[in-house]
Scaffold this motif. Sequence first.
Motif, PDB file in Angstrom:
ATOM      1  N   THR A  37       0.901  -1.063  -0.031  1.00 39.73           N
ATOM      2  CA  THR A  37      -0.185   0.287  -0.087  1.00 39.73           C
ATOM      3  C   THR A  37       0.703   1.331   0.026  1.00 39.73           C
ATOM      4  O   THR A  37       0.314   2.214  -0.191  1.00 39.73           O
ATOM      5  CB  THR A  37      -0.830  -0.071   1.202  1.00 39.73           C
ATOM      6  OG1 THR A  37      -0.358  -0.165   2.296  1.00 39.73           O
ATOM      7  CG2 THR A  37      -1.991  -1.116   1.057  1.00 39.73           C
ATOM      8  N   SER A  38       2.147   1.152   0.083  1.00 41.24           N
ATOM      9  CA  SER A  38       3.223   1.975   0.204  1.00 41.24           C
ATOM     10  C   SER A  38       4.576   1.528   0.166  1.00 41.24           C
ATOM     11  O   SER A  38       4.506   0.381   0.048  1.00 41.24           O
ATOM     12  CB  SER A  38       3.191   3.285   1.391  1.00 41.24           C
ATOM     13  OG  SER A  38       3.579   2.740   2.390  1.00 41.24           O
ATOM     14  N   LYS A  39       5.627   2.369   0.224  1.00 46.33           N
ATOM     15  CA  LYS A  39       6.940   1.866   0.006  1.00 46.33           C
ATOM     16  C   LYS A  39       7.182   0.927   1.361  1.00 46.33           C
ATOM     17  O   LYS A  39       8.009  -0.006   1.209  1.00 46.33           O
ATOM     18  CB  LYS A  39       7.956   2.985   0.063  1.00 46.33           C
ATOM     19  CG  LYS A  39       8.039   3.527  -1.400  1.00 46.33           C
ATOM     20  CD  LYS A  39       8.948   4.536  -1.403  1.00 46.33           C
ATOM     21  CE  LYS A  39       9.100   5.205  -2.731  1.00 46.33           C
ATOM     22  NZ  LYS A  39       9.934   6.428  -2.997  1.00 46.33           N
ATOM     23  N   ASN A  68       4.482  -0.140   3.865  1.00 50.98           N
ATOM     24  CA  ASN A  68       3.419  -0.555   4.468  1.00 50.98           C
ATOM     25  C   ASN A  68       2.673  -1.736   3.508  1.00 50.98           C
ATOM     26  O   ASN A  68       2.754  -1.385   2.245  1.00 50.98           O
ATOM     27  CB  ASN A  68       2.105   0.433   4.928  1.00 50.98           C
ATOM     28  CG  ASN A  68       2.720   1.415   5.935  1.00 50.98           C
ATOM     29  OD1 ASN A  68       3.220   0.873   6.882  1.00 50.98           O
ATOM     30  ND2 ASN A  68       2.662   2.387   5.602  1.00 50.98           N
ATOM     31  N   LYS A 124      -4.503   6.897   2.660  1.00 44.72           N
ATOM     32  CA  LYS A 124      -3.968   7.159   1.356  1.00 44.72           C
ATOM     33  C   LYS A 124      -4.146   5.714   0.794  1.00 44.72           C
ATOM     34  O   LYS A 124      -4.085   5.559  -0.584  1.00 44.72           O
ATOM     35  CB  LYS A 124      -2.763   7.779   1.272  1.00 44.72           C
ATOM     36  CG  LYS A 124      -2.475   9.039   1.872  1.00 44.72           C
ATOM     37  CD  LYS A 124      -1.092   9.595   1.725  1.00 44.72           C
ATOM     38  CE  LYS A 124      -1.045  11.107   2.063  1.00 44.72           C
ATOM     39  NZ  LYS A 124       0.240  11.509   2.378  1.00 44.72           N
ATOM     40  N   ALA A 125      -3.982   4.378   1.259  1.00 47.01           N
ATOM     41  CA  ALA A 125      -3.933   3.282   1.110  1.00 47.01           C
ATOM     42  C   ALA A 125      -5.105   2.774   0.279  1.00 47.01           C
ATOM     43  O   ALA A 125      -5.458   1.871  -0.404  1.00 47.01           O
ATOM     44  CB  ALA A 125      -3.411   2.075   2.192  1.00 47.01           C
ATOM     45  N   ASP A 150      -0.541   3.500  10.688  1.00 46.08           N
ATOM     46  CA  ASP A 150      -0.260   2.699   9.207  1.00 46.08           C
ATOM     47  C   ASP A 150      -0.847   1.523   9.117  1.00 46.08           C
ATOM     48  O   ASP A 150      -0.838   0.837   8.055  1.00 46.08           O
ATOM     49  CB  ASP A 150       1.309   2.450   9.089  1.00 46.08           C
ATOM     50  CG  ASP A 150       2.016   1.787  10.151  1.00 46.08           C
ATOM     51  OD1 ASP A 150       1.425   1.697  11.254  1.00 46.08           O
ATOM     52  OD2 ASP A 150       2.882   1.020   9.919  1.00 46.08           O
TER      53      ASP A 150
END
Length: 94
Positions: A13-15, A17, A37-38, A67
Amino acid sequence: MPHPAPGDIHIATSKTNNAYLIDDDDGLTLVDVGSGKAVDVLLRTMTELGRDPADPNRIVLTHAHPDHVKGAPALREHTSALASAAGCGRPCSQ
């Protein structure tokens, strides 16, 4: 997208997470849904996998760090999923 086990899909979902989508006989479960944001990443990934973003019926949060949980309220708007958190012992409303 890597598959840690049959029916399990790892979603970055991110760099830093990650979330997991588990497809089993009980339906779809999202595990650790990331930050707010995910949500777009998760919805887009489910669509790319040929699933309706409304399909998940459970959201499981392993712990209450931002997170891991911030995306849960927004995801619940797109699904009828119940959210539960480790240690909660019951479905949590948000």
